[in-house]
Write a protein that holds these residues in place. Sequence first.
Motif, mmCIF file in Angstrom:
data_model
loop_
_atom_site.group_PDB
_atom_site.id
_atom_site.type_symbol
_atom_site.label_atom_id
_atom_site.label_comp_id
_atom_site.label_asym_id
_atom_site.label_seq_id
_atom_site.Cartn_x
_atom_site.Cartn_y
_atom_site.Cartn_z
ATOM 1 N N TYR A 26 46.751 48.242 32.390
ATOM 2 C CA TYR A 26 45.394 48.686 32.752
ATOM 3 C C TYR A 26 45.444 49.453 34.073
ATOM 4 O O TYR A 26 44.879 50.551 34.216
ATOM 5 N N ASN A 27 46.175 48.871 35.007
ATOM 6 C CA ASN A 27 46.294 49.486 36.322
ATOM 7 C C ASN A 27 47.003 50.837 36.255
ATOM 8 O O ASN A 27 46.644 51.772 36.977
ATOM 9 N N GLY A 51 36.402 45.376 31.732
ATOM 10 C CA GLY A 51 36.840 46.636 32.348
ATOM 11 C C GLY A 51 37.628 47.513 31.388
ATOM 12 O O GLY A 51 37.433 48.734 31.353
ATOM 13 N N VAL A 96 44.408 53.335 35.078
ATOM 14 C CA VAL A 96 43.386 53.581 36.100
ATOM 15 C C VAL A 96 43.979 54.400 37.252
ATOM 16 O O VAL A 96 43.342 55.335 37.762
ATOM 17 N N ILE A 152 47.102 43.602 32.892
ATOM 18 C CA ILE A 152 46.656 44.249 34.132
ATOM 19 C C ILE A 152 47.620 45.368 34.544
ATOM 20 O O ILE A 152 47.199 46.421 35.038
ATOM 21 N N SER A 171 36.584 51.125 30.073
ATOM 22 C CA SER A 171 37.450 52.304 30.210
ATOM 23 C C SER A 171 37.671 52.987 28.865
ATOM 24 O O SER A 171 37.951 54.189 28.814
ATOM 25 N N GLY A 216 38.714 41.532 33.321
ATOM 26 C CA GLY A 216 39.688 42.484 32.796
ATOM 27 C C GLY A 216 39.262 43.052 31.453
ATOM 28 O O GLY A 216 39.280 44.272 31.241
ATOM 29 N N LYS A 249 44.898 50.909 25.448
ATOM 30 C CA LYS A 249 45.050 50.201 24.167
ATOM 31 C C LYS A 249 46.293 49.309 24.162
ATOM 32 O O LYS A 249 46.346 48.318 23.445
#
Lengths: 384, 163
Positions: free
Chosen positions: A304-305, A360, A308, A301, A364, A357, A335
């Motif tokens: 990922y965050n 998502g 984003v 996360i 993305s 997750g 990745k």
Amino acid sequence: MLLGFFVQGYAQQPKITEAYTFLQKNDLDNAVKAIETATSSPETANEPKAWYYKGFIYKEVYKRKESTIDDSPARQKSLDALSKCISFDPKNQFAEESRKVVKYLSSTFKNDGAKALNNRVYDKSIKNYENYLQTLKLFNPNYTDTSAIFFIGYAAYETKDYNKALVNLKKAMELNYNDPHLYYILSRVYLDKKENDNAIKVLELGQKKYPNDKDILTAEVIYYKETGKIDELEAKLKKSIALEPKNTELQMMLALVYEKKMEAAKDNTKKGEFQTKATDTYHKVLGINPNHLQANYNLAILYYNEAVTKIQQSDFETDILVLSNLQDECILIFKKSLPFMEKAYSLDPKNKNTLTGLSGIYFSLNDEEKSNKYKAELDALNLK
Amino acid sequence: MLANDLVAQVPDGNAANSKIKAIFLYNFTKYIEWPASYKQGEFVIGILGSSPLVTELEKMALKSKVGTQSFVIKKFKDVSDITSCHMLYISNSKTGSMEAAINKLKKTSTLVISECGGCAKKGSAINFVSVDNKQRFELNKTNAGKFGLQVSSNLATLAIMVD
């Protein structure tokens, strides 16, 4: 039998002898009748020995018939009789032996208190420990048991009787009860009462007394977490981790502290510093336990965050060439996130957060097929 | 467990993808020339069918302009609802209505944007595709020309050309 020694010298008192004889024959019912007569007879009602025998006989009734009964009447009658004996016996003919029986009976209250505490029947535990302390006074007015006082305080905390908890826990502390849990529980009472300053004072006292105690440090960690004192929390966590470098829970907490600091940081350089610290800490957890579900998930996360956020913070007027580079950069970050989220999924395929997750991250990465696969799994779980 | 309450929140990947598309749409306003009559009043972006892009475009409308023209975002459920607009974004779920939408928009200068495989060859001027995990766009200059739109050569160099 110990009782025989006393009976021989007082054979002229027939009811007491009778009671003793019945007791020897294991006829408890008749022993009780005889001793009740003896203690209510004007001739023997003021004799310490009559009350000692009564206490002894009722102790036997308790042992043989009522040891599993809460509030056993026989145990109470025994204690009442022994108490009378001790108060009637200035020559100390029976008081010493009575105290031994009292000591035995007090231990039964203590055992019942401990058993109830283990079974989380807190009211019952308190009652038994209080009876235990009361009977101990009969045994020796100057003696007390600090562990029982602590357990009453602890059980009272569990029943949310904070006043009783405070009285007993503070008393245990005054009497130097030697257990770090005392400080932990007392701090919890203060926290529940919203007396945060008192809570941390108690923990600091505890830490002075037990500088390397993990539970006290953990309690401080919880305190700082609950009161939002993030810098103090970080310092305590580092100290705790130095004592327990393999404790993944503490490392997880530290990683979260860095994440909180990252969110609060106003400039991107600081944000980046805390993100690196959080990432490194999660990697440490995974170095200790590669199958740590939450570390895998949180690390995924975090990456990922990051991607984003980079996208979301871009201006709508961003030039198309800059956008292309941004996409390339973010694809690499997505990745990086993916293997940790996939690992979390392999550890717990029914975890909704993980499925959300994964769906998502693949979305993305513009991999609609895989995104939809995990979304379908999530939808199926939500239908259940 | 001490760390039980430390579950991090999942960010919104849909919003990120939509943000990228919104940035593309803004860029199209810079690299595509509309006839003079379209350069006054509001700059209307229509969305046919439901799409998470709407939210990002509405945010864009609050912050950005095309020259002096403010953005207005219009949502169309069906082709029959479509009114005059500078751009029409046909969501994936409405791909089947693309031909009808294009017919309705004949004689207007509308940039038709789609997001389905092969759509740039079926009438749209711009079609979003993903290549190696990246959002890119196909450009059909001929289709744009049919609506009186002139595409900058700079945009063409960044696009996947289909004509």
